[in-house]
Design an enzyme around this catalytic site. Sequence first.
Site, PDB file in Angstrom:
ATOM      1  N   SER A  43     -33.225 -52.776  29.380  1.00 33.17           N
ATOM      2  CA  SER A  43     -32.856 -53.915  28.542  1.00 33.17           C
ATOM      3  C   SER A  43     -32.570 -53.418  27.131  1.00 33.17           C
ATOM      4  O   SER A  43     -31.700 -52.571  26.944  1.00 33.17           O
ATOM      5  CB  SER A  43     -33.964 -54.968  28.579  1.00 33.17           C
ATOM      6  OG  SER A  43     -33.518 -56.190  28.047  1.00 33.17           O
TER       7      SER A  43
ATOM      8  N   HIS B 105     -34.024 -59.500  36.174  1.00 33.59           N
ATOM      9  CA  HIS B 105     -34.121 -58.572  35.041  1.00 33.59           C
ATOM     10  C   HIS B 105     -35.525 -57.975  34.974  1.00 33.59           C
ATOM     11  O   HIS B 105     -36.526 -58.689  34.993  1.00 33.59           O
ATOM     12  CB  HIS B 105     -33.811 -59.342  33.759  1.00 33.59           C
ATOM     13  CG  HIS B 105     -33.672 -58.495  32.545  1.00 33.59           C
ATOM     14  ND1 HIS B 105     -32.699 -57.539  32.415  1.00 33.59           N
ATOM     15  CD2 HIS B 105     -34.389 -58.463  31.378  1.00 33.59           C
ATOM     16  CE1 HIS B 105     -32.802 -56.954  31.227  1.00 33.59           C
ATOM     17  NE2 HIS B 105     -33.822 -57.493  30.586  1.00 33.59           N
TER      18      HIS B 105
ATOM     19  N   GLU C 184     -29.779 -60.248  37.661  1.00 36.50           N
ATOM     20  CA  GLU C 184     -30.346 -60.061  36.327  1.00 36.50           C
ATOM     21  C   GLU C 184     -30.766 -61.375  35.662  1.00 36.50           C
ATOM     22  O   GLU C 184     -31.881 -61.503  35.162  1.00 36.50           O
ATOM     23  CB  GLU C 184     -29.323 -59.353  35.423  1.00 36.50           C
ATOM     24  CG  GLU C 184     -29.080 -57.902  35.748  1.00 36.50           C
ATOM     25  CD  GLU C 184     -30.113 -56.965  35.138  1.00 36.50           C
ATOM     26  OE1 GLU C 184     -31.086 -57.452  34.528  1.00 36.50           O
ATOM     27  OE2 GLU C 184     -29.929 -55.737  35.275  1.00 36.50           O
TER      28      GLU C 184
END
Length: 506
Positions: free
Chosen positions: A193, A416, A315
């Site tokens: 990320s 995610h 995600e």
Amino acid sequence: MNTRAEIASGRLRGEFDRGAVVFRGIPYARPPVHDRAYRAPEPPEPWSGVRAAIHFGSAAPQFVPAMRIVSRLIGVPTNYQSRDCLTLNVWTPSADSERRPVMVWIHGGAFVMGSGATFLYHGARLARRGDVVVVTINYRLGALGFLNHPELRARGVDANLGLRDQIRALEWVRENIAAFGGDPANVTIFGESAGGMSVGTLLAAPAARGLFHRAILQSGALHHVASEEQAAQVAERFLDALGLTPEDAEAVRYARTSEIQRAQQIVAMQTGIGQGLMPWQPSVDGDLLPRTALEALDRGDVARVPTLVGSNRDEWRLFTLFDPHSRGLAEADLRRRLARQLGSESEADAVLAVYRAARRGRRSPARLWEAVQSDRVFHHPAQRAADGLAELGIPVWRYLFSWRPPLIGGRIGSGHGMELPFVFGTLRDGILRRTLGASPAAQRLSRRMRDAWIAFARAGEPGHARLPYWPAYDAKERATLEFDRKPALIHAPFASESEFWRPRLG
């Protein structure tokens, strides 16, 4: 196993941790407080005697989400926050004279949250399995780490401090990691990320050249470097929330942490963070970053090191789990959202046409919104990075993480951050023990992923005997290793959608 090390700053004592040795809370820079606030990091001061490196250092000041489970999963500490946060942690099989590959982890959290100490990133299992040295770091976050305005810079407020902290940590590794059994000539940086975006930015930062030799970008690429103008707009909103102007550099330097946190939240609401925008991120400053990372990529002005880049299939699912409005979208609501995001109804119709042609339009409006956001923020940037690096002749590999945990009927998806405990081998730690860690299939996948990351750190290629043949990526075939219950080689995932986003996002 040796639990003692001597570095440039002094002597350290670590302790045993699940078959490895860990040294926690080592300062890699002086505390960035008082006169050093908003200034580039400086080497740490030495100490006398033996320092007990058995406790993690304080996390950078940050907002704590109301839901404790979210805080625990993404590593937001509920206490032990301080501006004196520039520490790192080292896991090693032994602090000896061996020269093992070094893996330096940069945590995520939208550049406003996170810590290198969260249980997801504990490096003992990765270090032990691969005979590697694992380092996790803290860096300054939010406005304390990414405030950038030309008037402030002219008055001694340095820009991109969070990125400068990361570079200083890599300098520390170069200078000291041999004392922990690591090889300073074989350093891999990896992150997820905002951490993956940091890795992508470091590829383009001239000051970071030579400090690392391989790079892994998980759910982050080269798209998140703001222009100088964008950064200045964010800075002016932040200063306005504090009741200050760009000429008030000293007042900014001595603003209370609580005031900074309040102003950051105001800026986040003004910026539209729910749409995937991040007000605090690296930005062009004419010094550390003379141009955006994408511009550097297009110029060929990036570190020429083997690179592994990838994303998770679902995600955006993580974000819709906490967004009740998106879960109940109707078709008209979806079209309005897309028009607002893309700037016109015609653009909304264009994106819907692309996704329906790609057969993803058969999903509910909520799932289609997830698909659009997953591609826009994560999948397209991964393909763009892989394409650009491959076209420069840089060895690059691409992966897609698609494993969906059997929780709530699989509705959590491969969201995610889902790959994190697989990479670190922490499936049986903390709150994951009775969910992900209980699955033999998940454990097998974790071993395969750890072995791929270790192989890449060791020799610059992620393939190994327990995976299908995994060739290097090129912009024509776009070979991608899909990590699922049964890993498989696929080609050009989300390619047509990515072609839609390229002229719009770069």
